[in-house]
Design an enzyme around this catalytic site. Sequence first.
Site, PDB file in Angstrom:
ATOM      1  N   PHE A   3      -1.990  11.334   7.475  1.00 40.03           N
ATOM      2  CA  PHE A   3      -2.421  10.309   8.678  1.00 40.03           C
ATOM      3  C   PHE A   3      -3.560  10.236   9.096  1.00 40.03           C
ATOM      4  O   PHE A   3      -3.619   9.419   7.997  1.00 40.03           O
ATOM      5  CB  PHE A   3      -1.732  11.379  10.061  1.00 40.03           C
ATOM      6  N   ILE A   8      -7.741  -6.190  19.501  1.00 36.83           N
ATOM      7  CA  ILE A   8      -6.291  -5.930  19.113  1.00 36.83           C
ATOM      8  C   ILE A   8      -5.672  -6.333  18.625  1.00 36.83           C
ATOM      9  O   ILE A   8      -5.563  -7.772  18.878  1.00 36.83           O
ATOM     10  CB  ILE A   8      -6.233  -5.064  20.517  1.00 36.83           C
ATOM     11  N   GLY A  44       2.128  -5.516   8.425  1.00 36.00           N
ATOM     12  CA  GLY A  44       2.995  -4.405   7.579  1.00 36.00           C
ATOM     13  C   GLY A  44       2.201  -3.622   8.654  1.00 36.00           C
ATOM     14  O   GLY A  44       2.549  -2.400   8.044  1.00 36.00           O
ATOM     15  N   TYR A  84       0.575  -1.275   0.033  1.00 34.34           N
ATOM     16  CA  TYR A  84      -0.172   0.287  -0.308  1.00 34.34           C
ATOM     17  C   TYR A  84       0.989   1.257   0.008  1.00 34.34           C
ATOM     18  O   TYR A  84       1.028   2.164  -0.799  1.00 34.34           O
ATOM     19  CB  TYR A  84      -1.049  -0.187   1.013  1.00 34.34           C
TER      20      TYR A  84
HETATM   21  N1  UDP Z   1      -6.113  -1.600  14.624  1.00 35.53           N
HETATM   22  C1  UDP Z   1      -6.699  -2.777  15.809  1.00 35.53           C
HETATM   23  N2  UDP Z   1      -7.875  -3.663  15.346  1.00 35.53           N
HETATM   24  C2  UDP Z   1      -8.827  -3.302  14.672  1.00 35.53           C
HETATM   25  C3  UDP Z   1      -8.151  -2.278  13.337  1.00 35.53           C
HETATM   26  C4  UDP Z   1      -6.941  -1.708  13.586  1.00 35.53           C
HETATM   27  O1  UDP Z   1      -5.969  -2.994  16.920  1.00 35.53           O
HETATM   28  O2  UDP Z   1      -9.596  -3.326  14.420  1.00 35.53           O
HETATM   29  C5  UDP Z   1      -5.334  -1.317  15.176  1.00 35.53           C
HETATM   30  C6  UDP Z   1      -4.372  -1.391  13.759  1.00 35.53           C
HETATM   31  O3  UDP Z   1      -3.658  -2.105  13.704  1.00 35.53           O
HETATM   32  C7  UDP Z   1      -3.399   0.305  13.553  1.00 35.53           C
HETATM   33  C8  UDP Z   1      -4.259   1.280  14.376  1.00 35.53           C
HETATM   34  O4  UDP Z   1      -5.837   0.370  14.761  1.00 35.53           O
HETATM   35  O5  UDP Z   1      -2.319   0.285  14.588  1.00 35.53           O
HETATM   36  C9  UDP Z   1      -5.238   2.080  13.625  1.00 35.53           C
HETATM   37  O6  UDP Z   1      -6.042   1.115  12.095  1.00 35.53           O
HETATM   38  P1  UDP Z   1      -6.676   1.967  11.028  1.00 35.53           P
HETATM   39  O7  UDP Z   1      -6.922   0.006  10.237  1.00 35.53           O
HETATM   40  O8  UDP Z   1      -7.483   2.044  11.395  1.00 35.53           O
HETATM   41  O9  UDP Z   1      -6.261   2.409  10.203  1.00 35.53           O
HETATM   42  P2  UDP Z   1      -3.952   2.741   9.633  1.00 35.53           P
HETATM   43  O10 UDP Z   1      -3.218   3.558  10.664  1.00 35.53           O
HETATM   44  O11 UDP Z   1      -4.210   1.159   9.503  1.00 35.53           O
HETATM   45  O12 UDP Z   1      -4.054   3.606   7.965  1.00 35.53           O
END
Ligand code: UDP
Length: 329
Positions: free
Chosen positions: A170, A208, A284, A142
């Site tokens: 962000f 989490i 990732g 990505y």
């Molecule tokens: N995350 C999580 N559980 C979920 C979805 C996301 O723990 O069901 C965590 C994810 O691993 C990251 C953070 O929440 O550390 C933000 O993830 P999101 O997919 O919202 O945004 P990203 O940072 O990937 O753009």
Amino acid sequence: MRVLVCGGAGYIGSNMTAMLNSEGHEPVVYDNLSKGHIAAVGQTKFVEGDLDDYKSIVETLQKYDIEAVMHFAAFIEVGESVQAPLKYYRNNLSCTQNLLSAMEAVGVEKFVFSSTAAVYGIPESIGGGISEDFPTEPINPYGQTKLAVERMCYYQSRAEKLRYAALRYFNACGAGSNATIGEDHKPESHLIPLTIQAAMGKRDDIKIFGTDYDTPDGTCIRDYIHVDDLCRAHLLVLNKLDQSRELIYNLGNGKGFSVREVIETVRQVSGKDFKVVTAEHRPGDAPILTSDATKVRNELGWKPEKPELREMVSSAWKWHNEHPDGYPD
Ligand code: UDP
């Protein structure tokens, strides 16, 4: 300005479209509706089209006498990009090359591109946050596809008349335009909407993804930015492109929140309790991504008007409660 909003039926694109309308611009939405929602476009002019359809893009640029293109149409899931890299290279990179070729053919010079903090990979020093001059070393397809588009724009802006902005988002969140335009991905993968669904009883729990990261509470830290603030920066950038060939900005608040803190905020805002489960790391994921957005503040005078996580979550909570099944389509 007459602006083609590619991906204008998606979450950020539809918020941008609403803001362009309210600021007196003339947006035209171009979207294949593979992920977006026609209901989010409202009364704005709409073209159902694909970015791999060169002829359709050229015709649209000409028909509406487009002056600038904003490009939000991309696949956005880090985890999926690791599983299906070619899907991401095709949609995020090849289709953008097609779009730029069409712009070159028609003579449209201004381009605002949705990039991402994922271009930074795992930054070595996170002291005051990531600034734009940090090394760009994405750790997933990505982020690589977004960085590849940035590079393509760089070279095209030197070889041809392209003027471009790469905005490294962000974590965009919240519901914009007074909580009337929300986030509805199917399937949903983002932390805030998923946690809200758990609070609404629409899913059994929130997982989490990792509690053993090298962070104070062991969960990943991200910099959340209200979608209204994000879109407002695009308006400033659009004007600035009159004088600039290249603009690269981080868009974030400069403040990080852990996954646990986000979950706790949803609990407080909703007043609901729900199950929280520890799960494996998501492939990732970088442990910490927070911005140093000094550059956009200094150069464009941008300042977040809604920097509080609670306000972001509240707007999302309101929208989800008013749209329990998301958009109708
Ligand atoms: N995350 C999580 N559980 C979920 C979805 C996301 O723990 O069901 C965590 C994810 O691993 C990251 C953070 O929440 O550390 C933000 O993830 P999101 O997919 O919202 O945004 P990203 O940072 O990937 O753009």
